[in-house]
Scaffold this motif. Structure first.
Motif, PDB file in Angstrom:
ATOM      1  N   THR A  38       0.031  -1.412  -0.343  1.00 21.91           N
ATOM      2  CA  THR A  38      -0.132   0.206   0.010  1.00 21.91           C
ATOM      3  C   THR A  38       1.174   1.131  -0.010  1.00 21.91           C
ATOM      4  OG1 THR A  38      -1.522  -1.083   1.242  1.00 21.91           O
ATOM      5  CG2 THR A  38      -2.213   1.392   1.632  1.00 21.91           C
ATOM      6  N   ALA A  39       1.959   1.214   1.175  1.00 26.29           N
ATOM      7  CA  ALA A  39       3.064   2.436   0.883  1.00 26.29           C
ATOM      8  C   ALA A  39       3.945   2.899  -0.328  1.00 26.29           C
ATOM      9  CB  ALA A  39       3.627   2.096   1.718  1.00 26.29           C
ATOM     10  N   PHE A  40       3.893   1.543  -0.655  1.00 30.46           N
ATOM     11  CA  PHE A  40       5.129   1.176  -2.029  1.00 30.46           C
ATOM     12  C   PHE A  40       3.679   2.356  -3.320  1.00 30.46           C
ATOM     13  CE2 PHE A  40       5.175  -0.331  -6.466  1.00 30.46           C
ATOM     14  CZ  PHE A  40       5.995  -0.004  -6.957  1.00 30.46           C
ATOM     15  N   VAL A  41       2.986   1.487  -3.152  1.00 29.32           N
ATOM     16  CA  VAL A  41       1.520   2.252  -4.473  1.00 29.32           C
ATOM     17  C   VAL A  41       1.554   3.967  -4.058  1.00 29.32           C
ATOM     18  CG1 VAL A  41      -0.482   2.344  -5.389  1.00 29.32           C
ATOM     19  CG2 VAL A  41       0.354   0.386  -4.887  1.00 29.32           C
ATOM     20  N   GLY A  42       1.318   4.431  -3.046  1.00 25.98           N
ATOM     21  CA  GLY A  42       1.435   5.781  -2.630  1.00 25.98           C
ATOM     22  C   GLY A  42       2.581   6.433  -2.800  1.00 25.98           C
ATOM     23  N   LEU A  43       3.765   6.565  -2.570  1.00 26.63           N
ATOM     24  CA  LEU A  43       5.153   6.617  -2.791  1.00 26.63           C
ATOM     25  C   LEU A  43       4.765   6.436  -4.463  1.00 26.63           C
ATOM     26  CD1 LEU A  43       7.089   4.841  -0.015  1.00 26.63           C
ATOM     27  CD2 LEU A  43       6.667   7.566  -0.610  1.00 26.63           C
ATOM     28  N   ASN A  44       5.090   5.704  -5.278  1.00 24.99           N
ATOM     29  CA  ASN A  44       4.360   5.650  -6.694  1.00 24.99           C
ATOM     30  C   ASN A  44       3.649   6.785  -7.170  1.00 24.99           C
ATOM     31  OD1 ASN A  44       5.702   5.058  -9.255  1.00 24.99           O
ATOM     32  ND2 ASN A  44       3.934   3.424  -9.161  1.00 24.99           N
ATOM     33  N   GLN A  47       5.298  10.010  -6.569  1.00 23.29           N
ATOM     34  CA  GLN A  47       6.559  10.629  -7.514  1.00 23.29           C
ATOM     35  C   GLN A  47       6.431  10.694  -8.624  1.00 23.29           C
ATOM     36  OE1 GLN A  47       9.121   8.488  -9.591  1.00 23.29           O
ATOM     37  NE2 GLN A  47       6.988   7.261 -10.125  1.00 23.29           N
ATOM     38  N   SER A  48       4.984  10.296  -9.228  1.00 25.29           N
ATOM     39  CA  SER A  48       4.321  10.152 -10.478  1.00 25.29           C
ATOM     40  C   SER A  48       4.101  11.397 -10.838  1.00 25.29           C
ATOM     41  CB  SER A  48       3.994   9.478 -11.446  1.00 25.29           C
ATOM     42  OG  SER A  48       2.532   9.291 -10.290  1.00 25.29           O
ATOM     43  N   GLY A  49       3.486  11.984  -9.489  1.00 27.84           N
ATOM     44  CA  GLY A  49       3.054  13.671  -9.431  1.00 27.84           C
ATOM     45  C   GLY A  49       3.830  14.536  -9.532  1.00 27.84           C
ATOM     46  N   PHE A  50       5.141  14.409  -9.743  1.00 28.87           N
ATOM     47  CA  PHE A  50       6.022  15.115  -9.225  1.00 28.87           C
ATOM     48  C   PHE A  50       7.298  14.979 -10.205  1.00 28.87           C
ATOM     49  CE2 PHE A  50       5.205  15.253  -4.435  1.00 28.87           C
ATOM     50  CZ  PHE A  50       5.295  16.884  -4.832  1.00 28.87           C
ATOM     51  N   THR A  51       6.940  14.233 -10.451  1.00 30.86           N
ATOM     52  CA  THR A  51       8.131  13.719 -11.893  1.00 30.86           C
ATOM     53  C   THR A  51       8.436  13.232 -13.523  1.00 30.86           C
ATOM     54  OG1 THR A  51       8.414  11.194 -11.357  1.00 30.86           O
ATOM     55  CG2 THR A  51       9.547  12.433 -10.403  1.00 30.86           C
ATOM     56  N   GLY A  52       6.600  13.126 -13.774  1.00 29.89           N
ATOM     57  CA  GLY A  52       5.597  12.514 -14.720  1.00 29.89           C
ATOM     58  C   GLY A  52       6.163  11.410 -15.415  1.00 29.89           C
ATOM     59  N   PHE A  53       6.700  10.352 -14.106  1.00 27.70           N
ATOM     60  CA  PHE A  53       7.264   9.383 -14.912  1.00 27.70           C
ATOM     61  C   PHE A  53       6.606   7.890 -14.447  1.00 27.70           C
ATOM     62  CE2 PHE A  53      10.211   5.652 -14.027  1.00 27.70           C
ATOM     63  CZ  PHE A  53      10.358   4.510 -15.477  1.00 27.70           C
ATOM     64  N   CYS A  54       6.275   7.325 -15.501  1.00 27.99           N
ATOM     65  CA  CYS A  54       4.642   6.271 -14.398  1.00 27.99           C
ATOM     66  C   CYS A  54       5.378   4.992 -15.466  1.00 27.99           C
ATOM     67  CB  CYS A  54       3.858   7.122 -14.738  1.00 27.99           C
ATOM     68  SG  CYS A  54       2.375   5.645 -14.158  1.00 27.99           S
ATOM     69  N   PRO A  55       5.486   3.735 -14.795  1.00 30.45           N
ATOM     70  CA  PRO A  55       5.731   2.758 -16.156  1.00 30.45           C
ATOM     71  C   PRO A  55       5.306   2.132 -16.933  1.00 30.45           C
ATOM     72  CG  PRO A  55       7.572   3.414 -13.878  1.00 30.45           C
ATOM     73  CD  PRO A  55       6.372   3.962 -13.857  1.00 30.45           C
ATOM     74  N   PRO A  56       3.502   2.122 -15.791  1.00 27.97           N
ATOM     75  CA  PRO A  56       3.180   1.276 -16.134  1.00 27.97           C
ATOM     76  C   PRO A  56       2.143   2.406 -17.193  1.00 27.97           C
ATOM     77  CG  PRO A  56       2.176   1.058 -13.603  1.00 27.97           C
ATOM     78  CD  PRO A  56       3.720   2.461 -14.125  1.00 27.97           C
ATOM     79  N   GLU A  57       2.359   3.918 -17.639  1.00 26.11           N
ATOM     80  CA  GLU A  57       2.281   4.633 -18.542  1.00 26.11           C
ATOM     81  C   GLU A  57       2.094   4.312 -19.685  1.00 26.11           C
ATOM     82  OE1 GLU A  57       1.823   9.446 -19.681  1.00 26.11           O
ATOM     83  OE2 GLU A  57       2.630   8.357 -17.940  1.00 26.11           O
TER      84      GLU A  57
END
Length: 74
Positions: A38-44, A47-57
């Motif tokens: 749960t924490a991992f999903v929240g942290l991901n 970070q994607s909100g700040f960096t724009g990097f999202c592997p599932p995208e």
């Protein structure tokens, strides 16, 4: 369905599933260590909100999903 919408659905599903598996009062409780997921999903998401990097995208784009307008459905 757009990539942004699928990512929100996936994140919500993983958070709810990991909570169900990690909270002792749940009928499908396995281990408290599922709360780390749960924490991992929240942290991901953070970070994607700040960096724009999202592997599932990138994966969803290769699977043929369309990009949305990014305006939360408005």
């Amino acid at each position: 369905m757009t990539i942004e919408r699928m990512i929100r659905i996936m994140a919500g599903f993983f958070v709810l599933l990991s909570l169900a598996l990690g909270v002792e009062g749940s009928p499908i409780f396995v281990s408290k260590w599922f709360l780390a997921f749960t924490a991992f999903v929240g942290l991901n998401l953070l970070q994607s909100g700040f960096t724009g990097f999202c592997p599932p995208e990138k994966l969803l784009a290769k699977m043929g999903f369309k990009r949305g307008n990014g305006s939360c459905g408005v």
